[in-house]
Design a protein around this motif. Structure first.
Motif, PDB file in Angstrom:
ATOM      1  N   ALA A 197      -6.124  -4.954   8.784  1.00  0.00           N
ATOM      2  CA  ALA A 197      -4.749  -5.506   8.842  1.00  0.00           C
ATOM      3  C   ALA A 197      -4.481  -6.863   8.401  1.00  0.00           C
ATOM      4  O   ALA A 197      -3.431  -7.480   7.980  1.00  0.00           O
ATOM      5  N   GLY A 198      -5.750  -7.731   8.194  1.00  0.00           N
ATOM      6  CA  GLY A 198      -5.607  -9.032   7.803  1.00  0.00           C
ATOM      7  C   GLY A 198      -5.362 -10.067   9.071  1.00  0.00           C
ATOM      8  O   GLY A 198      -4.936 -11.160   8.652  1.00  0.00           O
ATOM      9  N   LEU A 199      -5.280  -9.326  10.076  1.00  0.00           N
ATOM     10  CA  LEU A 199      -5.141 -10.165  11.347  1.00  0.00           C
ATOM     11  C   LEU A 199      -6.142 -11.272  11.386  1.00  0.00           C
ATOM     12  O   LEU A 199      -6.027 -12.287  12.271  1.00  0.00           O
ATOM     13  N   ILE A 200      -7.596 -10.818  11.097  1.00  0.00           N
ATOM     14  CA  ILE A 200      -8.393 -11.572  11.096  1.00  0.00           C
ATOM     15  C   ILE A 200      -9.416 -11.822  10.000  1.00  0.00           C
ATOM     16  O   ILE A 200      -9.313 -10.753   9.135  1.00  0.00           O
ATOM     17  N   GLU A 201     -10.259 -12.544   9.961  1.00  0.00           N
ATOM     18  CA  GLU A 201     -11.066 -12.640   8.592  1.00  0.00           C
ATOM     19  C   GLU A 201     -12.237 -12.343   9.027  1.00  0.00           C
ATOM     20  O   GLU A 201     -13.049 -12.568   9.708  1.00  0.00           O
ATOM     21  N   PRO A 202     -12.866 -11.527   7.802  1.00  0.00           N
ATOM     22  CA  PRO A 202     -14.530 -11.197   8.108  1.00  0.00           C
ATOM     23  C   PRO A 202     -15.290 -12.320   7.956  1.00  0.00           C
ATOM     24  O   PRO A 202     -15.008 -13.155   7.212  1.00  0.00           O
ATOM     25  N   SER A 203     -16.452 -12.504   8.716  1.00  0.00           N
ATOM     26  CA  SER A 203     -17.399 -13.574   8.394  1.00  0.00           C
ATOM     27  C   SER A 203     -18.066 -13.261   6.881  1.00  0.00           C
ATOM     28  O   SER A 203     -18.533 -14.295   6.442  1.00  0.00           O
ATOM     29  N   GLU A 204     -18.339 -11.871   6.841  1.00  0.00           N
ATOM     30  CA  GLU A 204     -18.969 -11.751   5.242  1.00  0.00           C
ATOM     31  C   GLU A 204     -18.266 -10.257   5.036  1.00  0.00           C
ATOM     32  O   GLU A 204     -17.614  -9.786   5.538  1.00  0.00           O
ATOM     33  N   GLY A 205     -18.511 -10.171   3.637  1.00  0.00           N
ATOM     34  CA  GLY A 205     -17.973  -9.098   3.080  1.00  0.00           C
ATOM     35  C   GLY A 205     -16.451  -9.164   2.504  1.00  0.00           C
ATOM     36  O   GLY A 205     -15.892 -10.440   2.741  1.00  0.00           O
ATOM     37  N   ALA A 206     -15.955  -8.028   2.101  1.00  0.00           N
ATOM     38  CA  ALA A 206     -14.536  -8.068   1.986  1.00  0.00           C
ATOM     39  C   ALA A 206     -13.981  -6.630   1.688  1.00  0.00           C
ATOM     40  O   ALA A 206     -14.586  -5.704   1.868  1.00  0.00           O
ATOM     41  N   GLY A 250       2.837 -16.385  27.761  1.00  0.00           N
ATOM     42  CA  GLY A 250       2.615 -15.154  28.100  1.00  0.00           C
ATOM     43  C   GLY A 250       3.304 -14.291  27.083  1.00  0.00           C
ATOM     44  O   GLY A 250       2.995 -12.935  27.257  1.00  0.00           O
ATOM     45  N   VAL A 251       3.619 -14.536  26.093  1.00  0.00           N
ATOM     46  CA  VAL A 251       4.456 -13.601  25.023  1.00  0.00           C
ATOM     47  C   VAL A 251       3.006 -12.941  24.319  1.00  0.00           C
ATOM     48  O   VAL A 251       2.366 -13.559  24.054  1.00  0.00           O
ATOM     49  N   SER A 252       3.352 -11.531  24.366  1.00  0.00           N
ATOM     50  CA  SER A 252       2.119 -10.752  23.940  1.00  0.00           C
ATOM     51  C   SER A 252       1.635 -11.064  22.761  1.00  0.00           C
ATOM     52  O   SER A 252       2.667 -11.333  21.512  1.00  0.00           O
ATOM     53  N   LYS A 253       0.544 -11.361  22.100  1.00  0.00           N
ATOM     54  CA  LYS A 253       0.096 -11.774  20.793  1.00  0.00           C
ATOM     55  C   LYS A 253       0.178 -10.349  19.826  1.00  0.00           C
ATOM     56  O   LYS A 253       0.478 -10.642  18.899  1.00  0.00           O
ATOM     57  N   ASP A 254       0.131  -9.251  20.555  1.00  0.00           N
ATOM     58  CA  ASP A 254       0.451  -7.966  19.687  1.00  0.00           C
ATOM     59  C   ASP A 254       1.778  -8.000  19.370  1.00  0.00           C
ATOM     60  O   ASP A 254       1.953  -7.678  18.128  1.00  0.00           O
ATOM     61  N   LEU A 255       2.666  -8.616  19.891  1.00  0.00           N
ATOM     62  CA  LEU A 255       4.127  -8.637  19.433  1.00  0.00           C
ATOM     63  C   LEU A 255       4.260  -9.572  18.248  1.00  0.00           C
ATOM     64  O   LEU A 255       4.816  -9.159  17.262  1.00  0.00           O
ATOM     65  N   LEU A 256       3.550 -10.523  18.407  1.00  0.00           N
ATOM     66  CA  LEU A 256       3.402 -11.602  17.247  1.00  0.00           C
ATOM     67  C   LEU A 256       2.858 -10.853  15.817  1.00  0.00           C
ATOM     68  O   LEU A 256       3.065 -10.655  14.797  1.00  0.00           O
ATOM     69  N   ASP A 257       1.541 -10.181  16.138  1.00  0.00           N
ATOM     70  CA  ASP A 257       0.603  -9.632  15.233  1.00  0.00           C
ATOM     71  C   ASP A 257       1.441  -8.299  14.413  1.00  0.00           C
ATOM     72  O   ASP A 257       1.402  -8.314  13.203  1.00  0.00           O
ATOM     73  N   VAL A 258       2.314  -7.528  15.385  1.00  0.00           N
ATOM     74  CA  VAL A 258       2.772  -6.407  14.703  1.00  0.00           C
ATOM     75  C   VAL A 258       3.879  -7.016  13.771  1.00  0.00           C
ATOM     76  O   VAL A 258       4.075  -6.543  12.719  1.00  0.00           O
ATOM     77  N   SER A 259       4.591  -8.056  13.981  1.00  0.00           N
ATOM     78  CA  SER A 259       5.337  -8.661  13.231  1.00  0.00           C
ATOM     79  C   SER A 259       4.841  -9.137  11.768  1.00  0.00           C
ATOM     80  O   SER A 259       5.518  -8.911  10.841  1.00  0.00           O
ATOM     81  N   TYR A 260       3.879  -9.693  12.069  1.00  0.00           N
ATOM     82  CA  TYR A 260       3.000  -9.915  10.670  1.00  0.00           C
ATOM     83  C   TYR A 260       2.670  -8.738   9.701  1.00  0.00           C
ATOM     84  O   TYR A 260       2.926  -8.664   8.447  1.00  0.00           O
ATOM     85  N   THR A 261       2.346  -7.631  10.356  1.00  0.00           N
ATOM     86  CA  THR A 261       2.116  -6.357   9.653  1.00  0.00           C
ATOM     87  C   THR A 261       3.357  -5.830   9.282  1.00  0.00           C
ATOM     88  O   THR A 261       3.197  -4.998   8.311  1.00  0.00           O
ATOM     89  N   LEU A 262       4.448  -6.303   9.792  1.00  0.00           N
ATOM     90  CA  LEU A 262       5.554  -5.613   9.228  1.00  0.00           C
ATOM     91  C   LEU A 262       6.404  -6.579   8.068  1.00  0.00           C
ATOM     92  O   LEU A 262       7.451  -6.275   7.487  1.00  0.00           O
ATOM     93  N   GLY A 263       5.686  -7.691   7.700  1.00  0.00           N
ATOM     94  CA  GLY A 263       6.077  -8.650   6.536  1.00  0.00           C
ATOM     95  C   GLY A 263       6.472  -9.694   6.954  1.00  0.00           C
ATOM     96  O   GLY A 263       6.995 -10.612   6.280  1.00  0.00           O
ATOM     97  N   ALA A 264       6.638 -10.186   8.282  1.00  0.00           N
ATOM     98  CA  ALA A 264       7.215 -11.375   8.758  1.00  0.00           C
ATOM     99  C   ALA A 264       6.535 -12.619   8.322  1.00  0.00           C
ATOM    100  O   ALA A 264       5.049 -12.398   8.357  1.00  0.00           O
ATOM    101  N   THR A 265       7.014 -13.623   8.060  1.00  0.00           N
ATOM    102  CA  THR A 265       6.269 -14.943   7.642  1.00  0.00           C
ATOM    103  C   THR A 265       6.249 -15.778   9.206  1.00  0.00           C
ATOM    104  O   THR A 265       6.938 -15.309  10.099  1.00  0.00           O
ATOM    105  N   ARG A 266       5.210 -16.701   9.239  1.00  0.00           N
ATOM    106  CA  ARG A 266       5.163 -17.339  10.410  1.00  0.00           C
ATOM    107  C   ARG A 266       6.401 -18.050  10.733  1.00  0.00           C
ATOM    108  O   ARG A 266       6.760 -17.786  11.975  1.00  0.00           O
TER     109      ARG A 266
END
Lengths: 277, 266
Positions: free
Chosen positions: A70-79, B159-175
């Motif tokens: 998903a790109g939410l974290i970055e790999p330490s190695e590889g791509a 306390g705002v769930s991090k998943d809520l922010l993460d799902v927004s990123y995967t939907l194309g939202a910027t910071r």
């Protein structure tokens, strides 16, 4: 497995890899204690329109692997490459459904489904057309104006699925999306997902610890080792499609299940013995 | 009777709405009855405990010469100014503090220090610096509420769930989008609750500030009444503060339900 399988299935070989995970490792150092290798030398290809499932014992890093894609974290190695484009961060081409309920509580069902379209700047009319279509597809017509707190767990996950699909992602990532649901609802959700996948022919990478689920849904099931997580083996699921919950008791299904269960059990025992789980 | 006791003494069990109201009313009536008995029955001296009639009389005469309205207005202006200034600053800062480590590192240590200073201990210093005018009262209320709000709102934001922010990123939202369209709306119910709680505290700080040095306001009114042993007026002052507190609390509840229908209990 690997090359041999590709040779044996020339039809599949024609399709190029949609998602390519190449030698990915993930390491981190906890505040106290020694560095941990969560994922080690993970390589796998997911071809276009394939449904790939990853199973593994808890703590094996399957969720981390999905978050890497998903790109939410970055790999330490590889791509990681999606459509030959290197993954460097999250993006709307990889929609994700989480295990936890991640609907925006302040938005209605329809607004939730339209969130990605709205941030992309799509005009209202077009947004409505798309959201209506996906709300219909997940069977929630009539609930457009409901807020998430008015929905059951299964309904919330259906909205989350519709929301991810509305963006028309190249790849759909699902992190134990039905893990928190009761078993009846889970079966219904699996059938719904199979149905939608059959129609949309999306490429899916799905994570679960439920072996039945992995076999029922997947074209391939990747079994992961206990930490450090590696791909232990790839099991080709050659059950015919469309699949149905009735297949769960068929001899072919049972044979696959026995095989995967043993494979995971070995890993679970290993991780249990090493105190990881 | 036994079944009545049995039904009403189970922990966390609902009771009929009518029974609920009956119990509430009964207790209210009992308090008034006891008050009447003690005061009209002259079981307690009149300058210790005024009769309800005397308090009503004080209210009528206070309203008649306008002093009650004036003191109330002064207090309301002080409290609203201090509270609103504090809230305008604490809400954005608190949200940032709970979700951005840099902001947390910058503000939290100072906040935790100031937060444990009793505001009443600062009043002498504030009088020296600012005087005894309305500015000093506003400052006391500001200090009393701001730092508490900051910590509470930072917690809400954390306390705002991090998943809520993460799902927004995967939907194309910027910071930026995630902060404005996800993080901030997600904190709103908690922010409203924090404001509602701290508004109650603001009333306490107001009275403390007015008791120490003031020539107007409900706290001053109470203190001044004590000097003349006008217990009825003291009671009046306390009751007015209580009613205003109740009123603002209800107003906040209403506002929350209006503004955040999605977070309202069904």
């Amino acid at each position: 497995m690997g090359d041999g399988d590709v040779m044996a299935a020339p039809a599949a070989a024609l399709k190029p890899a949609k998602l390519r995970i190449a030698d990915v490792a993930l390491r981190f150092t906890p505040r106290r204690g020694a560095p941990v290798t969560a994922l080690d030398r993970i390589s796998l290809d997911v071809r276009d329109q394939e449904f790939s499932v990853i199973v593994g014992p808890s703590g094996c890093g399957k969720t981390s692997l999905l978050r890497l894609v998903a790109g939410l974290i970055e790999p330490s190695e590889g791509a990681i490459w999606l459509d030959d484009k290197r993954v460097t961060g999250p993006g709307r081409d990889r929609g994700m459904v989480f295990q936890s309920y991640t609907l925006f509580p302040w938005l209605t069902v329809q607004q939730n489904v339209e969130f990605g379209l709205k941030v992309a700047g799509m005009p209202l009319r077009q947004r409505h057309d798309i959201s209506r279509r996906f709300i219909l597809q997940v069977g929630l017509e009539g609930f457009e104006e409901h807020y998430p707190r008015q929905l059951s767990g299964g309904m919330m996950q259906r909205v989350a699925l519709a929301r991810a699909l509305a963006n028309d992602p190249a790849l759909l990532l699902m992190d134990e999306p039905f893990g928190a649901l009761d078993s009846q609802t889970r079966s219904l959700m699996q059938e719904l997902l199979l149905d939608i996948w059959q129609q949309s022919s999306k490429t899916v990478l799905f994570i679960t610890h439920d072996i039945d689920e992995s076999i029922l849904l997947g074209d391939h099931v990747y079994v992961m080792t206990a930490r450090p997580g590696r791909i232990k083996e790839m099991v080709e699921i050659d059950l015919p499609r469309p699949r149905h919950v009735d297949m769960l008791t068929s001899p072919a299904f049972m044979a696959l299940k026995r095989h995967i269960m043993r494979s995971i059990h070995e890993e679970a025992v290993r991780s249990f013995a090493s105190g990881e789980a | 009777m036994a079944s009545f006791l049995d039904a009403y003494t189970a922990p966390k069990k609902d009771i009929p709405r009518r029974a609920y109201l009956t119990v509430s009313t009964l207790v209210g009536v009992m308090i008034v009855v006891v008050w009447c008995a003690l005061s009209y029955g002259e079981l307690v001296r009149g300058d210790f405990l005024p009769t309800p009639g005397a308090v009503v009389g004080a209210a009528i005469s206070g309203a008649g010469d306008g002093s009650l309205q004036e003191n109330t207005l002064v207090s309301v202006i002080e409290i609203m100014s201090g509270f609103i200034i504090a809230s305008i600053l604490s809400v954005p800062l608190g949200i940032l503090m709970g979700s951005f480590k840099v902001v947390e590192a910058a503000i939290e240590p100072v906040t935790n220090f100031v937060r444990y200073l009793p505001v009443s201990a600062l009043i002498p210093l504030l009088i020296l610096w600012i005087g005894i005018g309305i500015e000093e009262k506003i400052t006391v209320i500001f200090i009393g509420t701001f730092f508490q709000q900051l910590i509470l709102i930072a917690d809400v934001s954390r306390g705002v769930s991090k998943d809520l922010l993460d799902v927004s990123y995967t939907l194309g939202a910027t910071r930026r989008t995630v902060v404005w369209r996800v993080l901030i709306p997600a904190t709103m119910p908690g922010v409203m609750d924090t404001l509602r709680i701290t508004l109650g505290w603001a009333w306490t700080y107001l009275v403390v500030a007015e008791l120490v040095a003031a020539n107007k306001g409900l706290g001053y009114f109470i203190l001044n009444s004590m000097r003349g042993l006008f217990t009825d007026q003291i009671f009046l002052g306390i009751i007015v503060i209580g009613l205003l507190g109740l009123l603002t609390d209800q107003a906040f509840k209403l506002l929350r339900n209006r503004m955040l229908p999605w977070a309202t209990a069904t």
